[in-house]
Design a protein around this motif. Sequence first.
Motif, PDB file in Angstrom:
ATOM      1  N   SER A 158       0.810  -1.048  -0.042  1.00 58.25           N
ATOM      2  CA  SER A 158       0.454   0.380   0.089  1.00 58.25           C
ATOM      3  C   SER A 158       1.175   1.573   0.181  1.00 58.25           C
ATOM      4  N   GLN A 211      -0.869  -1.773  -5.981  1.00 61.65           N
ATOM      5  CA  GLN A 211      -2.087  -1.641  -6.029  1.00 61.65           C
ATOM      6  C   GLN A 211      -2.842  -3.302  -5.473  1.00 61.65           C
ATOM      7  N   ALA A 248      -0.858  -5.174  -2.928  1.00 61.63           N
ATOM      8  CA  ALA A 248      -2.035  -5.268  -2.012  1.00 61.63           C
ATOM      9  C   ALA A 248      -3.013  -5.566  -1.699  1.00 61.63           C
ATOM     10  N   LYS A 256      -4.307  -7.974   1.280  1.00 61.16           N
ATOM     11  CA  LYS A 256      -5.551  -8.024   1.845  1.00 61.16           C
ATOM     12  C   LYS A 256      -6.636  -8.681   1.482  1.00 61.16           C
ATOM     13  N   GLN A 305      -9.270  -2.633   8.659  1.00 65.80           N
ATOM     14  CA  GLN A 305      -9.725  -2.777   6.744  1.00 65.80           C
ATOM     15  C   GLN A 305     -10.985  -2.624   6.488  1.00 65.80           C
TER      16      GLN A 305
END
Lengths: 719, 170
Positions: A323, A328, A331, A335, A351
């Motif tokens: 991040s 992206q 990430a 995530k 998150q």
Amino acid sequence: MFLHPSALRLEQYADRELGAREQARLARHLESCSRCREHVSETRALAARARVMTVEPHSDDLLDRIQQRYLSGPAVLLPADAPVVRRPRASLLQAAVLLLVVGATAVGLQLVGAANVIAVEAHGLLTIAPASPRRGDVVTLTYRSELFPKSETLVVRWRPRFASTGRRTVRVDTYDMAKLVRRRDGAWEARVRLPDSVVYAALAVEQVGGAAVDNNGGKLWELLVASQDGRPEFAGLVQQMKDLEDRNWVASLATARRMTELYPDRTLSWMHYWALQDYVRGARTTDSTRAVDVARLRLLDDTLSAMQRVPADEMDGIFFFASLLGEQSIAAKWKQRLLAEAPRHPTAVEQRTSDLLRSTPGNAEALLDQLEQMPVTEGHLPTNYLQLGYSAAVQTGNPKRMTAWAERWASNQPWNATAVWEPLLDSAQTRGIAMAHLEQRMQSLGRAPEHEREVGRTAMEQRRVLLAETRRIQGALGRALVSSGRPTAALTMLDSAVTGVWRTDLFRAAAQARLQAGDTTGTVELLARIAVDPGISARQRDSVQREANSLGARDRWPMLTQAAVQLMRTITFESALRFRVRPIAVSGANGKDTTLQAHQEKGKPTVVVFWSRHCGPALMATPAIAALSKRLSESGEAKMVIVVDEPISAELTADIAKRGVIATVISDDRGEASQALAAPGTPTYVVLDRKGQLRFRHRDLTAIPRQLDALAASASASN
Amino acid sequence: MTFRNIMPQGDSETAEQLIERVFAAHGRRLYGIAFRITGSRAEAEDVVQDVFVGLPRALASFRGDGTFEGWLTRVTVRVALMHVRSTTRRAESDLLGADEVAVSGDPLDAIAYMDALRALPVEHRTVFVLHEVEGFSHDEIGQLLNISHGASAVRLLRARRALRTYLGDA
């Protein structure tokens, strides 16, 4: 032809500074040379006369004056003493050459002065053996110092951090670690077994009861646990890095760097290192290493993806690293995995909370329902989760939900209890329970909970901190009592709230309560205090004066305001310090070396503002800082200097100017200013008087106008 | 991080008692050193005040290398030098009078000697006082004043030469 010895040689002979052979050789010469013999006698006679000549004793009252000055005058910091080291004596040849050179040029040697540096805090020395203990080891603590000459026992106070403390814990409790007992050689010693779960600790030494504390010149001492292979434990390094944040960012960065060297396979090492580099060194540094960092990220991604089971902390680390680098897709991948495989991990909760906020804007009830259904671990709740739930609950206006979330936040972060319950005083439905919790908090403050006393803070300082919070609570309760229609109880509470503090908002609340109770005398006294505060505008001052006039105080007003000014200055000086400050190395524009002192204006106090555009609280304070800078530049009463934590660039100075701040900007890239002035993070405000002495240091901007007023009054009194 | 007002309060001795105790043992001697370096009674008393007011706090920098007496002397010399350097002009009233010096021997001789001493540049006077009166070696003086052994020796040489001239001994 026989040469006479030089004057220097003869004098060295007179001083018996020559070697034995040379001494004997010269003695033989003197037997037959009256000229040289006379020179030696005169040299010795000069010294004898100087020694014999005693000076008349000093004034009889010198000791009295010393004592008086010690008790009431400015503190004196003596020059640091360098240990005297025996150096090899310069050879005769060297001395002769020197003499020749000096004689030839006829220029006197420059006096390289004795240090004119004033040492800051005196402190002792605490050693820990073994220096790198394992978990659960017995360690020996040895302390040497001249600070506590009569203490047989001292206390080591510590802030232990555990592997489970994690990277998100905001506040860590403090405890007494060990009792140091004095040995015959004057040093103190303790032996203590470390709890198995402690991986790092910050330590200070203090007298029993905390009356006086040695915090190693503000740096504290540290204990870092080692693993079986001798490396400091990774969890310990993470905790050290966290502990150093806010008190020494440069040292925190150094720890992160060490993490990457010792544990290059851990994603958290690289994530923290990058984040701290960006914060401490600036985007220019991290931009220049981007290619390498992205390559490293991809390598870590490949490595973790190949693992059967990835620990939650690694997923956390790589998600954040990606991040921060703006990668992206990596990430997003991690995530997703974190949310699926470790849903209760604080980062997963954080998150989910952010996603929720984005997806349900404006619908407080729905948001709250989802938050409450989210899988979480109590006691490890991220702040954004608590904040969002609390503010959503307040938005719903539902007293049950408001109370439930306030209780949840206050129990997860007890040090925030006052800030959590205060807003709930405004609503009649939650006022009662909020008052009950605040009273409870006030009582616990009265018991002065030791685990909240910061390592390195004396008991007296802690009492001041607790007093400030107590007064805040009393002010809030007082206002609540007014709203509840209980003016008598409100008066009592507000009278307490305004004792010994200077807060115009509390004076206002107390004035209103007094007026309601029909006490105009008390009301105008409080109005006078508001009127004399240099922080209020002329318009506000006029309005307050009109109010006082309407209560019949016109004739008494000069006397009331004079008394209020005296009170204000007395209270202001209660928190005053007085330390001489050594020249502090900082960087100016283009990285040019300069000192903080070079930016002071002669004859004026300086308001030093430690600020960062990467720090939330500092950014929030910026409009107030801008207003103050404008006021100072218009009145000319002081100069403002902004100290930032990144290199000075044209872009930075433009940014600061755009925010309306009128001030000189310098960079504390070496961390010297924040250490020398003991500025614990941003924003911190330090006031130096016109002589450059440190007089005030705090985190409350609103006090500065009256501090400058107090200094000006004191300066003109001494003129 | 916060500043401390560290008071070396032991269980029974206050800072004021500490000051009094050390002053009784060393005050007069330190005053003498300060007087010889500054050349002025008023300034010497200021120096001594600074040393003792700062003493409780500064004690921790005394690491036990050498004697406490030596440490005190070094600190006093440093403070005295700072005072001399920061004083740009001496007031008439600071000048030494005959009644401020007690000697064995001729008072006029004493006045002449003190005048001669005060006429020296402070760098030379300091080395002279430290070497001849306080018994410091050139090594120790060098450490104290941050100069070389050789520089200390040269300054002493010059101080002696100048004193001989002033006193008509040359």
